[in-house]
Design an enzyme around this catalytic site. Structure first.
Site, mmCIF file in Angstrom:
data_model
loop_
_atom_site.group_PDB
_atom_site.id
_atom_site.type_symbol
_atom_site.label_atom_id
_atom_site.label_comp_id
_atom_site.label_asym_id
_atom_site.label_seq_id
_atom_site.Cartn_x
_atom_site.Cartn_y
_atom_site.Cartn_z
ATOM 1 N NE ARG A 250 -3.721 -0.058 0.302
ATOM 2 C CZ ARG A 250 -4.506 0.230 -0.724
ATOM 3 N NH1 ARG A 250 -4.570 -0.572 -1.764
ATOM 4 N NH2 ARG A 250 -5.235 1.312 -0.705
ATOM 5 C CG HIS B 154 12.225 -0.692 -4.086
ATOM 6 N ND1 HIS B 154 10.888 -0.735 -4.378
ATOM 7 C CD2 HIS B 154 12.868 -0.481 -5.252
ATOM 8 C CE1 HIS B 154 10.725 -0.551 -5.684
ATOM 9 N NE2 HIS B 154 11.914 -0.397 -6.228
#
Length: 194
Positions: free
Chosen positions: A95, A113
């Site tokens: 999200r 990431h």
């Protein structure tokens, strides 16, 4: 005790790696820290079961129950704050968070990431790296800021891109390194904030 709250949306493999590291590396004794809770935006996130098996508190804040991101993030913050977090860890939490949520936890909100930031922020990182002809890919652990995937870098790892790689094969190799680097970056953060 420094409470760590981990946010997930799926299987929780990075969360599991963090929990294992906290146990095996004795974060409670070394850093006065523990994984206090795992929270998901999806009730069927497999990582919740893993957390429960380890005796870690869990909660679900379904994003679809809210009319907008701001309302969801307020409810999520309430669930997070119930555990008085010293650190909030995004581990496959899919999200985009509002500036208000990010600001609330500024300096103590981190993410992993699957690219060597600042290259390839956002989604489909592995295919984008292959399409760009990159010889290396990797991962980045970073502080979360209001700008997506652009916060200060805490740790990175480089993974070679092979000529026959697919997005799936590259993702699998990167994930192996994520499970090592993310817990190490958290331990380093905890060590610096003693």
């Amino acid at each position: 005790m420094k409470n760590i709250v981990i946010l997930i949306s799926g299987g929780g493999s990075n969360m599991a790696a963090i929990v294992r590291a906290a146990e095996h590396e004795r974060w409670a004794a070394r850093f006065d820290a523990r994984v206090a809770a795992v929270i998901s935006n999806k009730a069927d996130a497999a990582g919740l079961a893993l957390a429960r098996e380890r005796g870690i508190a869990t909660a679900v804040v379904p994003h679809r129950d809210f009319a907008n991101r701001e309302d969801f993030d307020r409810a999520l913050a309430a669930a997070v704050d119930a555990h008085a977090p010293a650190l909030v860890v995004l581990a496959g939490f899919m999200r985009i968070l509002t500036p208000g949520f990010v600001g609330r936890y500024a300096g103590r909100l981190i993410n992993i990431h699957p690219s060597l930031l600042p290259a390839f922020p956002g989604l489909n990182t592995h295919q984008r790296a292959i399409d760009a002809g990159c010889k290396v890919a990797g991962l980045t652990v970073h502080q979360v800021t209001a700008e997506l995937d652009h916060g200060p870098i805490l740790a990175q790892a480089v993974v070679p891109v092979f000529a026959d790689d697919t997005a799936t094969s590259l993702a699998e190799r990167v994930l192996v390194h994520e499970h090592r680097v993310y817990p190490a970056a958290i331990a380093a953060w905890l060590g610096e904030t003693k």
